[in-house]
Design a protein around this motif. Structure first.
Motif, PDB file in Angstrom:
ATOM      1  N   THR A 249      -3.292  -8.252 -10.207  1.00 38.45           N
ATOM      2  CA  THR A 249      -2.330  -8.463  -9.126  1.00 38.45           C
ATOM      3  C   THR A 249      -3.022  -8.734  -7.782  1.00 38.45           C
ATOM      4  N   LEU A 250      -4.341  -8.644  -7.753  1.00 38.51           N
ATOM      5  CA  LEU A 250      -5.058  -8.889  -6.497  1.00 38.51           C
ATOM      6  C   LEU A 250      -5.142 -10.383  -6.231  1.00 38.51           C
ATOM      7  N   SER A 251      -5.277 -10.760  -4.958  1.00 34.60           N
ATOM      8  CA  SER A 251      -5.543 -12.167  -4.657  1.00 34.60           C
ATOM      9  C   SER A 251      -6.938 -12.488  -5.193  1.00 34.60           C
ATOM     10  N   ALA A 252      -7.217 -13.782  -5.404  1.00 29.99           N
ATOM     11  CA  ALA A 252      -8.528 -14.146  -5.962  1.00 29.99           C
ATOM     12  C   ALA A 252      -9.641 -13.657  -5.034  1.00 29.99           C
TER      13      ALA A 252
ATOM     14  N   MET B 196       0.830  -1.203   0.000  1.00 30.14           N
ATOM     15  CA  MET B 196       0.000   0.000   0.000  1.00 30.14           C
ATOM     16  C   MET B 196       0.872   1.264   0.000  1.00 30.14           C
ATOM     17  N   GLY B 197       0.198   2.386   0.049  1.00 28.89           N
ATOM     18  CA  GLY B 197       0.925   3.639   0.224  1.00 28.89           C
ATOM     19  C   GLY B 197       1.712   4.039  -0.993  1.00 28.89           C
ATOM     20  N   SER B 198       1.079   3.906  -2.176  1.00 29.97           N
ATOM     21  CA  SER B 198       1.795   4.333  -3.366  1.00 29.97           C
ATOM     22  C   SER B 198       1.975   5.854  -3.312  1.00 29.97           C
ATOM     23  N   GLN B 199       3.000   6.322  -3.976  1.00 30.57           N
ATOM     24  CA  GLN B 199       3.372   7.739  -3.917  1.00 30.57           C
ATOM     25  C   GLN B 199       2.349   8.622  -4.615  1.00 30.57           C
TER      26      GLN B 199
ATOM     27  N   GLU C  16      -3.944  -0.168  -6.289  1.00 32.53           N
ATOM     28  CA  GLU C  16      -3.830  -1.554  -6.744  1.00 32.53           C
ATOM     29  C   GLU C  16      -4.988  -1.982  -7.643  1.00 32.53           C
ATOM     30  N   PHE C  17      -6.160  -1.336  -7.498  1.00 33.95           N
ATOM     31  CA  PHE C  17      -7.293  -1.747  -8.329  1.00 33.95           C
ATOM     32  C   PHE C  17      -7.104  -1.384  -9.801  1.00 33.95           C
TER      33      PHE C  17
ATOM     34  N   THR D 130     -11.961   3.116  -1.584  1.00 34.43           N
ATOM     35  CA  THR D 130     -12.700   4.372  -1.715  1.00 34.43           C
ATOM     36  C   THR D 130     -12.241   5.147  -2.940  1.00 34.43           C
ATOM     37  N   LEU D 131     -10.934   5.251  -3.100  1.00 34.61           N
ATOM     38  CA  LEU D 131     -10.403   6.077  -4.190  1.00 34.61           C
ATOM     39  C   LEU D 131     -10.660   5.471  -5.565  1.00 34.61           C
ATOM     40  N   PHE D 132     -10.885   4.174  -5.579  1.00 33.74           N
ATOM     41  CA  PHE D 132     -11.150   3.525  -6.860  1.00 33.74           C
ATOM     42  C   PHE D 132     -12.586   3.742  -7.309  1.00 33.74           C
ATOM     43  N   ARG D 133     -13.508   3.795  -6.331  1.00 33.40           N
ATOM     44  CA  ARG D 133     -14.916   4.027  -6.697  1.00 33.40           C
ATOM     45  C   ARG D 133     -15.507   5.066  -5.764  1.00 33.40           C
TER      46      ARG D 133
END
Ligand code: ZN
Length: 492
Positions: free
Chosen positions: A140-143, A1-4, A134-135, A42-45
């Motif tokens: 790259t997400l787990s199933a 997590m915590g991408s720049q 990540e979304f 949240t940030l993805f949707r």
């Protein structure tokens, strides 16, 4: 997590948004704090209705904020079609052009009509250039994350309030990826009923009936992922313990989920927390102004179950043009459009188009439309007083019902009988009159609004409609001063 976060880019985008209009105080910093500290789901949707609730902002203001953020390149607008059966995302796209009239949930095996009122949600995804989440890379997400956080609506709930995601975590249906040429085995004890499965990456479905005498011995069942299908050579199984042996015979990765549905299981549709619907988006003046080029593909359009349509026109405008000349009349008509636009927007409506001297506007709530109509009469009265003449005289009609959203002349428009009736009801109106239909009159909030107004019912014949229809003429309230004056006169 915590991408720049790209600080420079974020500052630049926020400054653009800040400059487009005067927002309520601290709104931009509220948005910034979500971008900095919001979780990735949240940030993805981003749901503007939820943002409004959590940040104490008017919903309209929040919707405008996100629409301007899209324009500035800070967010991307996404259309999502949810399945009310399973809470799964059936389709997602970033352009209206891709939206069809119907959609299909493989998992539930149902066909759904894409109405703009219900299961079409508009969300906003943070631009990956500002902060990558990540979304943006679902592969790259787990199933489990792929299904429970990306495919299924994380907030969908059953009528008893249980969250669908929580029920799934408890039930733990098999969820797994299947790489090309890979094999995967799962043990399941199947009760009588059915088993449904879905490869959500390739949009394929599997349906198995479980019936007959139960078997004690473990049975092995082959299931093949082939190009364009998932299938088991045995389509009907007997109840009892099974080993399901999946084999991917394609060159594509699959993402598979399996659910056992025991016989007699009652499946009630899921509900979703309030979101920005397609209908509401179309009714946003900001959306119409900023995204004029958004178009609906095909000739069929998209259904809307309920919308309120208002038409205005000017009384004896030909005489007006004749009397004061084209140039001056045109100027006056333009000014009156501006006045009407302010009233329409104030009452939550949007102008779809102007036709000559007429305006067509839509509203989500019938009472908002009537409130706007009454407001227009007041506004035009003031307008005429300030001009020292009575050149502009309005005639208004309103009707509500189902419609079809279409693209006509490169503009989002509405089509169908509701629009025709609204236009024809407007045609019945005389000077400073509002005509509404029975459908409007039946709405309690509409009745409450007009209880102190002179209202007359009559049967009218509308062009193109066989039966006579009941319509109601509504006029402005007699000026407040006239009532006591009349009483005084009676007393003397
Ligand atoms: Zn479904």
């Amino acid at each position: 997590m915590g991408s720049q976060i790209d600080e420079g880019l974020l500052d630049e985008k926020l400054a653009i948004i800040e400059g487009v209009k005067s927002w309520q105080p601290r709104l931009i910093s509220k948005l910034e704090s979500v971008i900095r500290s919001g979780d990735e789901d949240t940030l993805f949707r981003m749901n503007p209705i939820r943002f409004a609730r959590e940040k104490g902002v008017e919903e309209e203001e929040a919707i405008d904020l996100f629409l301007h953020s899209v324009k500035a390149g800070l967010f991307r607008l996404n259309w999502q079609l949810w399945c009310p059966g399973c809470g799964g995302i059936v389709e997602s796209f970033d352009s209206l052009r891709t939206l069809g009239t119907h959609y299909h949930c493989n998992f539930c095996q149902v066909n759904l009509e894409a109405t703009l009122d219900d299961y079409i949600e508009i969300t906003f995804a943070l631009s990956p250039r500002v902060r990558d989440i990540e979304f943006n890379h679902p592969e790259t997400l787990s199933a489990e994350d792929f299904f429970l956080r990306y495919i299924f609506h994380p907030e969908a709930y059953f009528p008893d309030g249980t969250k669908f995601g929580d029920a799934m975590k408890k039930q733990k249906p098999p969820m797994f990826y299947l790489e090309p040429d890979a094999k995967f085995e799962i043990g399941m004890t199947l009760p009588p009923g059915t088993v449904s499965g879905s490869d959500w990456l390739n949009r394929l479905d599997l349906f198995l009936a479980v019936a007959g005498e139960p078997m004690q011995a473990i049975e092995e069942v082959d299931i093949f992922l082939d190009p364009g299908s998932i299938r088991a050579p045995k389509a009907e199984l007997r109840p009892g313990p099974k080993v399901l042996r999946f084999r991917n015979r394609t060159a594509l990765k699959g993402a598979i989920i399996l659910m056992s549905h025991p016989e007699g299981e009652i499946h009630s549709p899921l509900a979703f927390p309030p979101f920005l619907s397609g209908k509401r988006l179309f009714n946003s003046q900001t959306f119409r102004d900023l995204f004029q080029s958004e178009t609906i593909q095909g000739e069929e359009g998209i259904a809307i179950k309920d919308i309120t349509v208002l038409f205005t026109d000017l009384k004896s405008s030909t005489a007006l043009y004749d009397r004061i000349g084209d140039l001056q009349a045109y100027h006056l008509v333009r000014q009156h459009f501006g006045s009407l636009a302010r009233v329409i927007n104030k009452h939550g409506g949007a102008i779809v188009k102007t036709i000559g001297d007429a305006v067509m506007a839509t509203f989500l709530q019938p009472a908002e439309a009537l409130g706007a109509a009454l407001g227009m009469l007041d506004e035009i009265d003031r307008f005429n007083q300030s001009n020292g003449s009575k050149d502009i005289v309005l005639k208004i009609g309103i009707h509500k019902g189902s419609s079809i959203a279409v693209t006509l002349n490169e503009r989002l428009d509405y089509f169908g009988q509701t629009v025709n009736v609204a236009s024809r009801v407007q045609g019945l109106a005389g000077a400073e009159e509002i005509y509404i239909t029975q459908e409007m009159y039946d709405v309690p909030e509409v009745r409450a609004l007009i209880k102190d107004h002179p209202v007359n019912a009559k049967d009218a014949r509308l062009k193109g409609i066989q039966e006579k229809v009941k319509v109601f003429r509504v006029r402005a309230r007699p000026a407040e001063v006239s009532a006591p004056l009349r009483l005084e006169r009676l007393a003397t």
